[in-house]
Design an enzyme around this catalytic site. Structure first.
Site, PDB file in Angstrom:
ATOM      1  N   LYS A 234       0.847  -1.201   0.000  1.00 44.55           N
ATOM      2  CA  LYS A 234       0.000   0.000   0.000  1.00 44.55           C
ATOM      3  C   LYS A 234       0.879   1.247   0.000  1.00 44.55           C
ATOM      4  O   LYS A 234       0.609   2.219  -0.709  1.00 44.55           O
ATOM      5  CB  LYS A 234      -0.919   0.012   1.217  1.00 44.55           C
TER       6      LYS A 234
ATOM      7  N   ASP B 231      -1.021   3.880  10.425  1.00 43.13           N
ATOM      8  CA  ASP B 231      -1.859   2.830   9.829  1.00 43.13           C
ATOM      9  C   ASP B 231      -2.658   2.116  10.910  1.00 43.13           C
ATOM     10  O   ASP B 231      -2.850   0.909  10.864  1.00 43.13           O
ATOM     11  CB  ASP B 231      -0.964   1.841   9.073  1.00 43.13           C
TER      12      ASP B 231
ATOM     13  N   LYS C 278      -4.229   6.204   7.703  1.00 37.98           N
ATOM     14  CA  LYS C 278      -5.415   5.423   7.354  1.00 37.98           C
ATOM     15  C   LYS C 278      -6.635   5.961   8.084  1.00 37.98           C
ATOM     16  O   LYS C 278      -6.577   6.262   9.273  1.00 37.98           O
ATOM     17  CB  LYS C 278      -5.197   3.955   7.704  1.00 37.98           C
TER      18      LYS C 278
END
Length: 837
Positions: free
Chosen positions: A238, A363, A403
């Site tokens: 990612k 994240d 995120k």
């Protein structure tokens, strides 16, 4: 009656045998094979023989019997019965049992009248189990989804034109109210119908077995095969995905003029922080991309989801330093604790020259199994703390990626608004490596502005309030008033468009998985092709994940030095005496360093696998008995020095690695570079691998290098000190930059210019120049061929040995007439220094 051997009877029998073989072949045909492809007459012939065999078991059929059977079967085959799709063998078997169309079997026709349905059994569900609510249609056309594509588009928020809010303006922004645990009415930033449709699609999967859902998701996602490649998890890919999409703004940041902010030849490292990010996939990618030119700081919750540095197969985890807040390496890593936020901030600033990191990655997430629709609400404090941490440690002009999940509530949107005010540009982005059916997306922020301290302190106070309200019926519901958010029409419109766009994509993706669960034959045909395209585009090698193999130090040494003559490493330095003093006549060409012990070669194979060798071919590589870590494929020229701190009984001793020169740094061969550049790279390397949070580890330092014409600076650092265990007699000690001292054994003098070049000084132009003694050519710029590589520096070095015969002052009586005094050497240097005294 004819005998069996008569020709008239034998011919039909051979024909019957051939047809019988055909019948056996047809009767074994699977349900998946099309029966219509078989010749109709042949089918009739074969099935009639099968029927005849069953009726006349043990009898020899004659030609007349065969003709009658063939005729009967042809009539059956031609009927218009709804059972005509079954072959005649099946029909005749049913007829023998007394079956009539529309009636059941049995004496009173009480048997089943309808055909038994094909099994709908899925996976490991109980036999006959149907999931009420799941098998219904979602009425969503997922087939019109966009074609899979490796190229992605980014849509940024418009630039924020309002001033960064100050503490006075934000003093009444925080709103505390009743704790809210529903999401269905959050329609300020998303259409109601779209929101409810998305929640409905999510809820459908609540009753489905997780494994069944995962198998369908794997088949349905066109990007699923990208996976983690050779990294420890999918998160690494990612980051690779986003790093490419955003023009490498994380691993290769640019300055305001669009030029690279950092170069590998620079002494500055790329600093980053990775928070709430165990096991560390983001960091593994960055360190793989940047190698030892980057240094990472990490904080995550201690426990099963901690950083797994031992699983960094593709990058050197020695370049990453976990710090868990209050208590350092012994902290708990809970980002919601204000003490941890402050401790991590101070630690990062202390180790980045008070500037902060170039970028922060976050994240964070936790399991919300059974409460998937409430993920945004349950994660609100985590999201706030990640934003707060970014504003605490990112340097001015730095970047942030974090995120997020659904962004429907005014609380979440308010947090995004504050980032929108604090950074030059902000966007919400879902990379193709993030599965389309989940709510995950990333907020990407570029260029932190000056003057964000008030926002940081405000978020810090909001976090304190959230901690106070934990386990109560109250909660912080707003951090920015709705009026302020909606008053910025461009921000508000982007937020709604983004939410509704991701909502629509998620609905289609969920409906697609639903369809793939119901029909296990469905699959995405381009998964392998898309994977290949993406890896090529992102410049990620298509390699398998393999654990690094352990190497024999001798084998690794020869691998690193390539074709270099092994005899070079056994050369001893030329002793500086009255006879060899003339060698340093070209003063400007030399550098010098204070020695504290014998010189060795040090080989790092990763982690604590470190070996030393004294250069003699007859000797072996020996495991270093120190607590330190080095990246693999590292070869250094060092001394192991006993450093001292303090005097008398309180004096403490520690063994340290002092770097004299470098050959290979984490796989980068630097032997051909200038000595000054090699020392700069060594200092950069030491900053990358140092662990200030680990005082239990033996330190690694780079020798302080002096110009030969400035050698007198060394003697300023010399003084007589009491050494524990020396019988109370003071000894000459050299104090380094870190306030630790050691007993010097002499000075290394290294020539940095290659023959036939030499250095001079132009008094008319007041600058140094390079002169070729063969061609008699003079230039001001450093000629590449004049650079002395490592092997030249090594075998031509001199050593001014001090020992017991060395005397600092002329008043001291010399004990060894062959040894040079301080005055001898300094006066020679001054007399040959073209720069003057």
């Amino acid at each position: 009656m004819k005998r069996r051997t008569d020709p008239e009877c034998t011919a039909p029998l051979k024909k019957q045998k051939r047809i019988g073989e055909l019948a056996r072949h047809l009767s074994s045909t699977s349900d998946d094979e099309p029966l219509s492809s078989v010749n109709h007459a042949a089918k009739a012939s074969a099935t009639s023989l099968s029927g005849s065999d069953s009726e006349t078991e043990g009898k020899q059929p004659c030609s007349d019997d065969f003709k009658d059977a063939f005729k009967a079967d042809s009539l059956v085959e031609g009927t218009s019965s709804r059972y005509s799709m079954y072959n005649s063998v099946s029909q005749r078997l049913m007829a023998k049992m007394g079956f009539r169309e529309g009636e059941g079997l049995g004496k009173y026709s009480q048997g089943r009248k309808d055909i038994v349905e094909t099994s709908n059994q899925k996976g490991r569900r109980g036999l006959g189990l149907t999931l009420q609510g799941f098998d219904q249609e979602l009425n969503v056309d997922w087939r019109d989804e966009p074609e899979p594509n490796a190229c992605e588009q980014v849509s940024w928020f418009p630039e924020c034109t309002t001033e960064i809010p100050d503490s006075r303006e934000m003093s009444d922004w925080m709103v505390v109210g009743k704790r809210k645990m529903v999401i269905e009415d959050e329609t300020e930033f998303c259409g109601e119908e779209l929101l409810h449709s998305m929640l409905k699609c999510k809820s459908v999967f609540d009753i489905l077995d997780g494994e069944e859902m995962r198998r369908a998701r794997t088949r349905a996602n066109p990007y699923e095969m990208i996976r983690g490649v050779f990294f420890l998890n999918r998160a690494a890919m990612k980051m690779a995905n986003m790093d490419f999409v955003f023009d490498r703004m994380f691993t290769n940041p640019l300055d305001s003029s669009g030029k690279p902010l950092l170069k590998e030849s620079d002494i500055d490292l790329l600093y980053f922080a990775d928070v709430c990010a165990g096991p560390g996939g983001f960091s593994e990618y960055v360190l793989w991309r940047k190698k030892w030119h980057a240094k990472g700081f990490g904080m995550t919750l201690k426990g099963p989801n901690d950083f797994k540095l031992e699983d960094f197969y593709s990058a050197s985890s020695e370049l990453f330093e976990p710090y868990y807040g209050e208590g350092g390496v012994d902290g708990d890593g809970d980002i919601t604790r204000p003490e941890n936020i402050n401790a991590f901030r101070n630690f990062v600033l202390d180790n980045t020259d008070r500037k902060g990191v170039h970028f922060v990655m976050a994240d964070g997430g936790f399991s919300v199994e059974g409460q998937e629709n409430l993920q945004e609400i349950l994660s609100k404090q985590l999201l706030l703390c990640q934003f707060l941490m970014a504003l605490s440690v990112v340097r001015t002009g730095g970047h942030f990626v974090c995120k997020t999940f659904d962004l429907f509530t005014p609380f979440s949107v308010g947090l995004i608004y504050l980032l929108y005010c604090c950074f030059e540009r902000v966007c919400l982005f879902k990379p193709i490596t993030s599965r389309p059916a989940n709510s995950e997306r990333y907020v990407v922020c570029k260029g932190l502005k000056v003057g964000i301290d008030d926002v940081r302190e405000y978020l810090f106070s909001v976090n304190i309030k959230l901690n106070q309200l934990r386990n109560t019926e109250s909660d912080v519901n707003l951090v920015v008033p709705l009026m302020v958010i909606k008053g910025d029409h461009e921000f508000n419109d982007y937020m709604i468009r983004s939410n509704e766009s991701y909502c629509s994509l998620q609905i289609k993706a969920l409906a697609k998985i639903h369809a793939f669960v119901q029909d296990t034959t469905l699959s995405e045909p381009r998964q392998a092709e898309i994977r290949k395209e993406c890896l090529q585009l992102w410049k990620i090698p298509d390699q398998a994940r393999v654990a690094p193999s352990s190497s024999d130090p001798k084998f690794k040494f020869f691998e690193l030095i390539k074709d270099t003559d092994i005899n070079i490493f056994s050369y001893k330095p030329t002793l500086l005496t009255a006879k060899t003093l003339e060698k340093i006549r070209p003063v400007l060409e030399y550098r010098c360093m204070v020695s504290g012990s014998e010189q060795k070669f040090l080989l790092g194979l990763g982690k604590s696998q470190i070996y030393t060798w004294d250069g003699r071919q007859s000797d072996r590589w020996v495991k270093l008995d120190l607590k330190t870590e080095l990246p693999r494929d590292t070869l250094l020229c060092v001394e192991i020095v006993h450093e001292l701190k303090g005097e008398g009984k309180a004096q403490r001793k520690i063994s340290a690695i002092h770097i004299l020169d470098v050959l290979v740094l984490n796989g980068s061969d630097v032997r051909e570079q200038h000595f000054n550049q090699r020392i700069q790279l060594a200092e950069k390397f030491v900053k990358a691998v140092s662990k200030p949070s680990r005082p239990d580890m033996n330190p690694i330092r780079v020798k302080e290098v002096y110009r030969l014409e400035e050698m007198e600076k060394i003697f300023v650092r010399l003084e007589m000190k009491l050494i524990k265990g020396s019988g109370g007699t003071p000894k000459l000690s050299y104090t380094g930059r870190d306030d630790r001292h050691f007993v010097p054994t002499g000075v290394y003098i290294v020539r940095t210019v290659n023959e036939p070049w030499t250095m001079g000084f132009s008094k008319s132009n007041n600058r140094k120049f390079f002169y070729n003694k063969k061609t008699q050519k003079s230039v001001y710029a450093l000629p590449t061929e004049s650079i002395a590589p490592f092997h030249t520096c090594y075998y031509s070095r001199l050593f001014w040995e001090w020992g017991d015969g060395f005397h600092m002052r002329d008043s001291q009586k010399p004990q060894d007439p062959d040894k040079l005094s301080k005055e001898d050497v300094l006066s020679f240097i001054q007399s040959h220094n073209p720069l003057g005294p």
